[in-house]
Design a protein around this motif. Structure first.
Motif, PDB file in Angstrom:
ATOM      1  N   ASP A 212      30.965  12.572  71.384  1.00 25.34           N
ATOM      2  CA  ASP A 212      30.086  13.602  70.818  1.00 25.34           C
ATOM      3  C   ASP A 212      30.850  14.496  69.839  1.00 25.34           C
ATOM      4  N   ILE A 213      32.095  14.841  70.185  1.00 24.57           N
ATOM      5  CA  ILE A 213      32.877  15.729  69.315  1.00 24.57           C
ATOM      6  C   ILE A 213      33.224  15.036  68.005  1.00 24.57           C
ATOM      7  N   PHE A 214      33.576  13.763  68.070  1.00 25.09           N
ATOM      8  CA  PHE A 214      33.829  13.011  66.834  1.00 25.09           C
ATOM      9  C   PHE A 214      32.584  13.018  65.942  1.00 25.09           C
ATOM     10  N   GLU A 215      31.420  12.819  66.566  1.00 30.11           N
ATOM     11  CA  GLU A 215      30.171  12.791  65.792  1.00 30.11           C
ATOM     12  C   GLU A 215      29.857  14.159  65.203  1.00 30.11           C
ATOM     13  N   LEU A 216      30.085  15.215  65.965  1.00 32.06           N
ATOM     14  CA  LEU A 216      29.856  16.568  65.455  1.00 32.06           C
ATOM     15  C   LEU A 216      30.794  16.880  64.291  1.00 32.06           C
ATOM     16  N   ALA A 217      32.017  16.401  64.372  1.00 29.35           N
ATOM     17  CA  ALA A 217      32.979  16.611  63.279  1.00 29.35           C
ATOM     18  C   ALA A 217      32.507  15.921  62.010  1.00 29.35           C
ATOM     19  N   GLU A 218      31.952  14.730  62.178  1.00 32.38           N
ATOM     20  CA  GLU A 218      31.428  14.001  61.009  1.00 32.38           C
ATOM     21  C   GLU A 218      30.229  14.728  60.408  1.00 32.38           C
ATOM     22  N   GLN A 219      29.533  15.528  61.224  1.00 32.00           N
ATOM     23  CA  GLN A 219      28.380  16.311  60.751  1.00 32.00           C
ATOM     24  C   GLN A 219      28.818  17.686  60.233  1.00 32.00           C
ATOM     25  N   ALA A 224      34.287  21.522  65.837  1.00 30.35           N
ATOM     26  CA  ALA A 224      34.557  20.125  66.195  1.00 30.35           C
ATOM     27  C   ALA A 224      35.644  19.543  65.289  1.00 30.35           C
ATOM     28  N   GLN A 225      35.589  19.861  63.999  1.00 31.97           N
ATOM     29  CA  GLN A 225      36.615  19.373  63.075  1.00 31.97           C
ATOM     30  C   GLN A 225      37.996  19.907  63.451  1.00 31.97           C
ATOM     31  N   GLU A 227      38.992  20.731  66.454  1.00 36.63           N
ATOM     32  CA  GLU A 227      39.445  20.073  67.683  1.00 36.63           C
ATOM     33  C   GLU A 227      39.839  18.621  67.428  1.00 36.63           C
ATOM     34  N   VAL A 228      39.131  17.948  66.532  1.00 36.75           N
ATOM     35  CA  VAL A 228      39.513  16.574  66.181  1.00 36.75           C
ATOM     36  C   VAL A 228      40.866  16.572  65.473  1.00 36.75           C
ATOM     37  N   ASP A 229      41.078  17.533  64.599  1.00 40.25           N
ATOM     38  CA  ASP A 229      42.374  17.650  63.925  1.00 40.25           C
ATOM     39  C   ASP A 229      43.491  17.902  64.941  1.00 40.25           C
ATOM     40  N   LYS A 230      43.223  18.761  65.910  1.00 45.07           N
ATOM     41  CA  LYS A 230      44.222  19.052  66.949  1.00 45.07           C
ATOM     42  C   LYS A 230      44.515  17.799  67.766  1.00 45.07           C
ATOM     43  N   PHE A 231      43.468  17.018  68.059  1.00 46.85           N
ATOM     44  CA  PHE A 231      43.628  15.762  68.799  1.00 46.85           C
ATOM     45  C   PHE A 231      44.582  14.821  68.060  1.00 46.85           C
ATOM     46  N   TYR A 232      44.325  14.596  66.765  1.00 44.75           N
ATOM     47  CA  TYR A 232      45.174  13.689  65.985  1.00 44.75           C
ATOM     48  C   TYR A 232      46.582  14.264  65.796  1.00 44.75           C
ATOM     49  N   TYR A 233      46.663  15.551  65.603  1.00 44.32           N
ATOM     50  CA  TYR A 233      47.967  16.196  65.441  1.00 44.32           C
ATOM     51  C   TYR A 233      48.828  15.971  66.679  1.00 44.32           C
ATOM     52  N   ASN A 234      48.258  16.228  67.854  1.00 42.41           N
ATOM     53  CA  ASN A 234      49.008  16.073  69.094  1.00 42.41           C
ATOM     54  C   ASN A 234      49.299  14.612  69.422  1.00 42.41           C
ATOM     55  N   LEU A 235      48.325  13.743  69.163  1.00 43.03           N
ATOM     56  CA  LEU A 235      48.539  12.318  69.436  1.00 43.03           C
ATOM     57  C   LEU A 235      49.635  11.757  68.542  1.00 43.03           C
TER      58      LEU A 235
END
Length: 312
Positions: A212-219, A224-225, A227-235
């Motif tokens: 859902d968060i990935f989809e919200l970021a795309e919208q 959401a964007q 948090e997605v950036d934080k996800f990729y940054y940490n990964l």
């Protein structure tokens, strides 16, 4: 013990006669327990929510066995589980999202429950074994696996064998700290990404998933964007650190988040930036998703079972 030995002997006799063998296989996860039947391939796959107690877990496991036994004759049970799995002693040490499976002889209890030979293997190790056996790592000698679920597991393959370590903690990458307060597991999973989003938006925990968060970021949802950036940054930070431990031929990603198609391509962009910023842009690495995606733990558990009781 004699009953167990008879069951193992019966399994081997049937194998020698060329009769079909079916293995009941479970993958215990922090949010769900997946299961299926190995009968030359995976069949009759399904899942149930991870129970709150060990008693409820055993009741659910037995119910699955009884239901599927109407169609299959099982010769054994293969289990993939989180934590520091000692396959020989039958004990799961360490820590995991399923607190009640640790520090007792779980193998003995499960063999009494099922009346069949049971094998145990760590979930991330299972995913790695699946890929070495039939998947993305079948043609390489050295690989690292990063399995992203509720937390982060991992596995190290050297010379096509699992490296387990003195305390059976080799590959437990999720325990690594990204900073003084955040572990790799808490900082770099879609599960925790969704939890952070819900907290920031004052939403009930569990009401949204990582998908859902990935989809919200795309919208173009700004939070959401972020948090997605934080996800990729940490990964990317965690993978950047582990890639220099063994300098593997390939790094393979597993877990449910691998179904998010942009994952590998986007993650490579973050990694490439880290390497460039460190003056290591010439470093050559290979990053890919596992072949079996959400089925990797199940397939690898079967491989571990066949290795233990004969069949490979």
């Amino acid at each position: 013990m004699q009953i167990l030995n008879n069951l193992i002997n019966d399994m081997n006799v049937k194998k020698d006669k060329g009769e079909e063998m079916s293995i009941l296989v479970f993958d215990m996860g922090g949010t769900a327990v997946k299961y299926g039947v190995w009968d030359e391939t995976l069949k009759d796959q399904s899942s149930f929510p991870t129970p709150e107690t060990w008693l409820e877990m055993t009741q659910n496991l037995k119910s699955v066995q009884e239901k599927l036994s109407e169609r299959y004759r099982f010769t054994g049970v293969a289990i993939s589980a989180p934590g520091s799995v000692d396959a020989e002693l039958g004990i799961i040490g360490g820590i995991s999202a399923i607190e009640y499976i640790h520090n007792f002889n779980i193998k003995d209890e499960l063999e009494n429950l099922f009346g069949l030979p049971v094998s145990l293997e760590n979930d991330a190790n299972s995913a790695a074994l699946a890929e070495v056996w039939l998947g993305s790592a079948k043609d390489v000698n050295d690989a690292l696996f990063v399995v992203i679920g509720t937390g982060i597991g991992g596995a190290v393959i050297q010379d096509r064998k699992l490296l387990k370590g003195k305390n059976l903690f080799a590959g437990e990458f999720g325990i690594m700290m990204l900073n003084d307060t955040t572990s790799f597991s808490h900082g770099a999973t879609a599960f925790h990404m969704a939890r952070r989003y819900c907290e920031r938006m004052n939403l009930k925990q569990g009401s949204l998933s990582g998908k859902d968060i990935f989809e919200l970021a795309e919208q173009e949802d700004k939070i959401a964007q972020e948090e997605v950036d934080k996800f990729y940054y940490n990964l990317s930070l965690g993978i950047y650190n582990i890639m220099f431990t063994t300098d593997p031929e390939t790094i393979i990603l597993g877990g449910g988040v691998t179904q998010h198609k942009p994952l590998v391509g986007t993650l490579k962009k973050y990694l490439d930036k880290r390497l460039k910023d460190s003056g290591l842009e010439s470093y050559n690495y290979d990053l890919q998703s596992c072949t079996f995606l959400n089925d990797a733990n199940l397939v690898g558990a079967v491989y571990a079972h066949l290795n233990q009781y004969g069949g490979i």
